[in-house]
Design a protein around this motif. Sequence first.
Motif, short mmCIF file in Angstrom:
data_model
loop_
_atom_site.label_atom_id
_atom_site.label_comp_id
_atom_site.label_asym_id
_atom_site.label_seq_id
_atom_site.Cartn_x
_atom_site.Cartn_y
_atom_site.Cartn_z
N GLU A 1 -5.45 7.20 -3.77
CA GLU A 1 -6.14 5.94 -3.57
C GLU A 1 -7.62 6.14 -3.87
O GLU A 1 -8.23 7.10 -3.38
CB GLU A 1 -5.94 5.45 -2.14
N ARG B 1 -4.56 2.27 -6.61
CA ARG B 1 -3.64 3.23 -6.03
C ARG B 1 -2.60 3.67 -7.04
O ARG B 1 -2.32 2.94 -7.99
CB ARG B 1 -2.92 2.61 -4.83
N MET C 1 -5.73 -3.21 -4.38
CA MET C 1 -5.96 -4.03 -3.20
C MET C 1 -7.33 -4.69 -3.32
O MET C 1 -8.31 -4.04 -3.71
CB MET C 1 -5.87 -3.20 -1.92
N TYR D 1 -4.87 1.98 7.94
CA TYR D 1 -4.24 0.91 7.17
C TYR D 1 -2.77 1.19 6.88
O TYR D 1 -2.09 0.35 6.30
CB TYR D 1 -5.01 0.70 5.86
N ARG E 1 0.83 -1.20 0.00
CA ARG E 1 0.00 0.00 0.00
C ARG E 1 0.86 1.26 0.00
O ARG E 1 0.67 2.16 -0.82
CB ARG E 1 -0.94 0.02 1.20
N ALA F 1 -2.78 -7.13 -1.56
CA ALA F 1 -2.39 -5.90 -2.26
C ALA F 1 -1.19 -6.16 -3.15
O ALA F 1 -0.32 -6.98 -2.83
CB ALA F 1 -2.08 -4.79 -1.26
N HIS G 1 -6.75 -8.88 3.20
CA HIS G 1 -6.48 -7.88 2.18
C HIS G 1 -5.26 -8.34 1.38
O HIS G 1 -4.18 -8.57 1.95
CB HIS G 1 -6.18 -6.51 2.80
#
Length: 334
Positions: A271, A281, A299, A50, A35, A312, A310
Amino acid sequence: MRRTFTLGFLLLAHWLSPAHAQHAGAFSRMGFGARGIAMGNAVTADATGYASPYYNPALAPFLVRQSVDVSAALMSLDRQLQFVQLSAPLRPRAGIAGGLVHAGVDSFDGRNASGYHTGTFAVHEYAFFIAFGVRLKRRTTVGVGFQLFRSDLFANVAAARSIGIDLGMSYRVTEQLRIGAVADDLLASYGWDTSKHRSAGGNTRDAFPRRIRLGASYQLPQLYLSAEYESRFVVKEVFHRTVQESGGTLREVISSEKLTLHETGFRAGIEYQLISALTVRGGAASAGQGAVRPSAGFMVMQPLGEVAIHAAYAFVLEPYALGTIHLITLRFFL
């Protein structure tokens, strides 16, 4: 041996760009997880819950649930990069996270001054961290992070170890706008002793850059924007060789002076939540000498029984034709 030592150091240091490769601990400034890296690492003021507190320990109170993160990267030039993190909110006002970063270069040749192969070598670095944050007031959080660094540069040279400290804060200006600030890698430095291996060897100490990062984020219902500015200070020791006359004899005199170098950088990220289960993203970061390091990713959220997962992915285009980075992160909410 000297050629092998130098080659290993240069390969491991060449992570982001020439601006970063000059300084110790470059691997620890790559980012943390898919992320953050997909968003250009512009997450100093990210209060979504997050973002890893590795970026800013003051973000720990915003953690949404207990979670375990596991990340691995596919990189060019036989480089390795992995992350592991365990994090948990401490209701009602605090949060904590701890983890490990590993980077390395494997399978490169060692050759002597005549060019003959002497063996195959590997270089590895590690950073164990723990970050704690607490909410002081309704709008303000502060945090402190500790890192233990280790660099295994060459088998016959003792590993370099160091401790670093991060100090961070976050402040909510409005419901949508938040700002943050971090002072990174305080006290951290690497030291090596090669005096036992060559007559020209000695003690070498390289300080990590002292970094100050200022960031801001803006939250909309489905869109999240972030940006940050970094000011980096590096102390370097420069040696000068001069010839002086003493008693009718010429002799070489070596003197040194310390210089403080200043570098700056800018990062931005975005995002957007397309649907409840899919988020895309993008980001970009300055990489020195006018180069830009673009990144992108997505994600996917998928429950597995009572465990939310999750998954990603991040893609980074490295500057100066170094290749690409592909990073996958799995986050398990406990």
